[in-house]
Design a protein around this motif. Structure first.
Motif, PDB file in Angstrom:
ATOM      1  N   ASN A   1       0.831  -1.207   0.000  1.00  0.00           N
ATOM      2  CA  ASN A   1       0.000   0.000   0.000  1.00  0.00           C
ATOM      3  C   ASN A   1       0.868   1.259   0.000  1.00  0.00           C
ATOM      4  O   ASN A   1       0.542   2.256  -0.653  1.00  0.00           O
ATOM      5  N   THR A   2       1.967   1.190   0.746  1.00  0.00           N
ATOM      6  CA  THR A   2       2.891   2.329   0.751  1.00  0.00           C
ATOM      7  C   THR A   2       3.454   2.565  -0.635  1.00  0.00           C
ATOM      8  O   THR A   2       3.518   3.704  -1.118  1.00  0.00           O
ATOM      9  N   ALA A   3       3.854   1.475  -1.297  1.00  0.00           N
ATOM     10  CA  ALA A   3       4.430   1.621  -2.636  1.00  0.00           C
ATOM     11  C   ALA A   3       3.384   2.096  -3.642  1.00  0.00           C
ATOM     12  O   ALA A   3       3.692   2.898  -4.537  1.00  0.00           O
ATOM     13  N   ARG A   4       2.148   1.612  -3.517  1.00  0.00           N
ATOM     14  CA  ARG A   4       1.113   2.001  -4.475  1.00  0.00           C
ATOM     15  C   ARG A   4       0.744   3.475  -4.346  1.00  0.00           C
ATOM     16  O   ARG A   4       0.286   4.091  -5.319  1.00  0.00           O
ATOM     17  N   ARG A   5       0.909   4.040  -3.153  1.00  0.00           N
ATOM     18  CA  ARG A   5       0.579   5.454  -2.977  1.00  0.00           C
ATOM     19  C   ARG A   5       1.690   6.372  -3.476  1.00  0.00           C
ATOM     20  O   ARG A   5       1.476   7.582  -3.614  1.00  0.00           O
ATOM     21  N   LEU A   6       2.879   5.820  -3.711  1.00  0.00           N
ATOM     22  CA  LEU A   6       3.989   6.625  -4.199  1.00  0.00           C
ATOM     23  C   LEU A   6       3.894   6.813  -5.713  1.00  0.00           C
ATOM     24  O   LEU A   6       3.483   5.895  -6.434  1.00  0.00           O
ATOM     25  N   PRO A   7       4.309   7.946  -6.246  1.00  0.00           N
ATOM     26  CA  PRO A   7       4.294   8.178  -7.701  1.00  0.00           C
ATOM     27  C   PRO A   7       5.490   7.488  -8.362  1.00  0.00           C
ATOM     28  O   PRO A   7       6.496   8.138  -8.697  1.00  0.00           O
ATOM     29  N   ILE A   8       5.399   6.193  -8.547  1.00  0.00           N
ATOM     30  CA  ILE A   8       6.523   5.420  -9.079  1.00  0.00           C
ATOM     31  C   ILE A   8       6.263   4.922 -10.497  1.00  0.00           C
ATOM     32  O   ILE A   8       7.125   4.247 -11.077  1.00  0.00           O
ATOM     33  N   ALA A   9       5.091   5.228 -11.067  1.00  0.00           N
ATOM     34  CA  ALA A   9       4.808   4.807 -12.432  1.00  0.00           C
ATOM     35  C   ALA A   9       5.398   5.809 -13.425  1.00  0.00           C
ATOM     36  O   ALA A   9       5.828   6.917 -13.066  1.00  0.00           O
ATOM     37  N   ASN A  10       5.422   5.417 -14.674  1.00  0.00           N
ATOM     38  CA  ASN A  10       5.955   6.272 -15.743  1.00  0.00           C
ATOM     39  C   ASN A  10       4.806   7.088 -16.335  1.00  0.00           C
ATOM     40  O   ASN A  10       3.807   6.528 -16.779  1.00  0.00           O
TER      41      ASN A  10
END
Length: 425
Positions: free
Chosen positions: A284-293
């Motif tokens: 959930n932490t990772a999904r909330r971060l803007p890590i997509a392109n």
């Protein structure tokens, strides 16, 4: 006196014996012939033998009667002893059957109790398996997914032989009915022996199911910890600010080893639940971060940092990354959030800013068209507009920024993090 014709022996004449009795003037005589003497001798002999026999009978009668009575008593005693022995044998057989019945009933109760325990465990394990299915969409090749086999083993329950014991027929008859033909030899085993062998086989089957349960729980727990650790290490390598205020403040841990050890299964279930909680939190932490392109498949034309300004040529800070893309290409959201700006913003031209929570936000500049409104909820991958060259720009491209509490951060760190943890999300 007349002469009688008597036989002669070798020419000699034998005269019969004559008995003369004289009494006063009376004289009498009798001729004793041989046959009369023989008859009298026989009669006297018969009387003597009869007298002896009668006397012997009277003397020996009590002894004969006592011997006959003793013989009858011995026969009766032997008969009663035989009856007692047969009765004792019947009692032993009856007692053995009762013991066998009690033994069978006890073991059936134990097996049914174990089945109920497995069913209860299945009810507790199924939600965790479903949760693991959600968190682990693709099982690791080194740890193949064994959940279908475990579910099948749990749903099968006890073999049909055990369920036959739940009927009303006696235990021995039930054992004879369910005893496999290939296990019957020339000697018929007792009910207890049949029960021991049958229950040993069923017990091994149940033990195998329990072992598969525990092995799968260990596998899921280890996989969840490994995945959570991989995401945490990626966060640490990216040197990103924390999304949670208490993140990293409780740096303690270790394998779960219960002191009282009430149940190995319960302890492993708690450990699996903890590992899934940690993995869920990390994902959930990772999904909330803007890590997509924001522009998948497009090349980077300008990176974050100090560069020569493209318009005036002097050194200047570039607060984001530029993606080279054709006019009208979609600009996509890199994390779920809420649109806080959607319109013209000075040198950004047409710009969309999205708040992702926990202090993180992203900006998308130089758009030719905006397709969202302020206050709108967006998800990762949604198109919020089209690439253009509005504002302070020399050509069509997407200007992308990542900010934390208003301070610009290098988007490349987030993109690298996304490549590392994307396989776990």
């Amino acid at each position: 006196m007349e002469k009688s014709g008597q036989p002669t022996v070798f020419g000699t004449r034998v005269e019969p014996h004559t008995v003369i009795i004289a009494r006063g003037n009376d004289v009498r005589h009798f001729t004793v012939r041989p046959w009369i003497a023989a008859a009298l001798g026989s009669a006297l002999s018969a009387l003597a033998v009869g007298y002896l026999l009668a006397t012997s009978y009277l003397v020996l009668r009590d002894d004969l009667i006592g011997a006959q009575t003793a013989r009858q008593a011995r026969l009766q005693q032997a008969y009663e002893d035989r009856i007692s022995a047969l009765r004792a044998q019947v009692d032993r057989i009856t007692s053995r059957q009762l013991l066998d019945q009690q033994l069978v009933d006890t073991k059936v109760s134990e097996l049914l109790k174990r089945q109920a325990q497995l069913t209860s465990r299945h009810g507790r394990l199924e939600p965790l398996l479903e949760r693991a299915d959600t968190l682990e969409d693709t099982p690791s090749p080194a740890q193949p997914d064994a959940r279908p086999e475990i579910r099948a083993g749990l749903n099968d329950g006890l073999p049909a032989q055990v369920l036959a014991f739940a009927g009303a027929t006696p235990a021995v008859e039930r054992l004879n009915e369910i005893w496999p033909l290939h296990m019957r030899g020339t000697e018929t085993p007792s009910a207890a022996d049949k029960a021991d062998r049958l229950f040993a086989t069923i017990g091994k089957s149940l033990q195998k199911i329990e072992g598969e349960q525990l092995a799968r729980i260990d596998s899921l727990t280890e996989s969840a910890y490994q995945t959570a650790d991989a995401i945490a290490q990626a966060f640490e390598a990216a040197d990103l600010p924390s999304m949670d205020d208490d993140f990293g403040k409780s740096d303690i841990g270790g394998p779960l080893i219960a002191l009282d050890n009430p149940s190995q299964f319960d302890a492993k279930m708690r450990e699996l639940d903890d590992s899934l909680d940690r993995l869920d939190k990390m994902k959930n932490t990772a999904r909330r971060l803007p890590i997509a392109n924001p522009a998948p498949g497009r090349s980077v034309s300008s990176t974050f940092g100090v560069r020569r300004d493209p318009l005036i040529g002097t050194p200047a800070l570039h607060s984001g990354m530029d993606f080279r893309a054709p006019q009208g290409s979609p600009a996509r959201v890199t994390a779920p959030g809420t649109v806080v700006r959607a319109g013209w913003n000075g040198g950004y031209g047409r710009m969309v800013e999205i708040d992702h929570g926990n202090g993180f936000s992203t900006r998308y500049g130089h758009l030719s068209r905006i397709d969202v409104k302020e206050g709108q909820k967006v998800s990762r991958g949604d198109a919020i507009g089209q690439v253009g060259s509005t504002g302070r720009s020399t050509g069509p491209h997407l200007h992308y920024e990542v900010r934390y509490k208003g301070e610009a951060l290098n988007p490349l760190r987030f993109l690298k993090l996304g490549k590392q943890v994307g396989q776990y999300l």
